[in-house]
Design a protein around this motif. Sequence first.
Motif: not given
Length: 582
Positions: A227-232, A234-236, A242-243, A250-252
């Motif tokens: 579910x990662x987003x471009x350029x970012x 997720x924290x390890x 993911x809840x 995270x989207x915000x």
Amino acid sequence: MTLDPTEIASSWLQSYAACLASGDVKGAVSCFQDTGFLRDLLVFTWNNRTLHGHEKINAYLENTLAHASITDLKLESRRGLVPEIDRFNAQLVSSAAHTVSAGFTFLCKVGRGRGYFFLVPVDAGGWKAISVMMQLADISGHEEWIQEEGAHAGHTLSWTDVNRERREIIEKDPYVLIIGAGHTGLNAAAQFKHLNIPSLVVESNMRIGDNWRKRRVLPQTYLDIYCELLYHPYPTSWPLYLPRDKIADWLEHYAQAEDLVVWTNSRPLPCPTYDRTSGRWTVLRELLGEPNIPIMDNRDTFDGPIVHCVDYKGGKPFAGKRVVVVGAGNTSADLCQDLSFHGAESVTMVQRSASLVIPIALVQNLVENMYPEELEIDTCDFLVMAKPVPLIQEMADRTEALLVEQLKETYQPLREAGFKLVTNKNLFTVFYSTYGGGHTSTVPSRNLCLLASLMTGYFYDVGCVDLIRSGKVKVKQGVKIARLEKNSVIFTDGSTLEADAIVLATSFGSIRDSMRGIFGDSVIDQTSPVWGLDDEGELRGIYRPSGHPGLWFAAGEFYTSRARAKHLALEIKAVQLGLLKL
């Protein structure tokens, strides 16, 4: 005999490159197996195409090869893309004992490209491609940028002032209007930004991420590595699953971190118009993809609540009630589990046709194999994209019997309960063959992107199968609701079920059909059907020209929206530069 994958890949690529550079169509086709695939993503044409077999590849290249001007093919040296033996089990792609695969780079008429091929040995000696994917990576002179310096006017201007000025320019004259600030819309906006395409995102909710916060079904089935987003990244330290609210936040955060221009709580008025002379839209209204409400006679006579999943607020109000859940996809499974947990007296799932059921552990294993920790997510997305969907389907066919055997313990109680299973579709096929609904909204703009990512036809099992096995969730299969009485449901087979409440897990109508009320038949009839697969195995109507100039559709789960955002951005950039005429 020890195989040298670099030597094999280099030899094949050299032959293929010579044919492409010289315009030798027959020679290029001869580099493929008779049943090989060529997947073209914006290289030979400004579209997404998959050609299967010598005849179709030959006809395609006859019309496109000379114009594409393919040169300078070189093997990739980046991790995960260097030549390898059996990256994918050879038995899944052919009857050969081994496969050799590798990535490569090339130049074409408009810019730089990336590719990937799978080779198998042939009886006559040598190696031929069972699949070659070629993808446009950048347009020359308009390459994707990753990081800016961050110092402005010799460090004399503050970031706040610079960012405010940038936003004001975009708000006054966006080149693209993106409708919906879900993961698809935000991925697209970030990708557009990094190709210097001014874009404004319009979101009807009060906050970015509210489309996730408002979901009242089980939230913990979203794998972070997928579910990662471009350029970012997720924290390890984040959870493996993911809840719901964590994804929303995270989207915000993502919109803020990428400095995306988003208007929330925005509800423009009717009605969009397109000026073919200027190539500009004026869009005037927000619309949610219409809930898919089945027709039920005597609906007003029913004494209990009838709630669509979009309005479902959790299972507590249904404690002690006999609940009928219409639908048998992911949403239905989550609703049934939630209702049972919160003490519904009985829960009955109504399944009209058939569904694919995949244990969440199998999904996790699949995703971890596709997205190993040692590889960058961009590389993993690229490797997934390298396999044409028809080839994936062939691979699934080879393992279908084994998969069904592995899932016997999952499937047996479902069959005994009357649940009808789809067992001849793999995970990707289900994703690609379902359709979505979505959001729309407006301001003046040259391009309008309608974003959607709702899908049906399958569910990931995170506990619903056990509830069906135990009888806590019952199944009514092969029927629809015909009519309602005060405290009962009458099905199309004539049977009756007492009920106190009905929950409709029936997803949403097609975004394309929903848009008719906004754009009108004259516009929508010019567009292709949205979602599903065309005859070549490519996605219909999304991330490619829709049929109406300036109107683009995007849809999909996280992988699709992330990996395809670049394709859409390059197409719109080509329109902006005059390279693509629609």
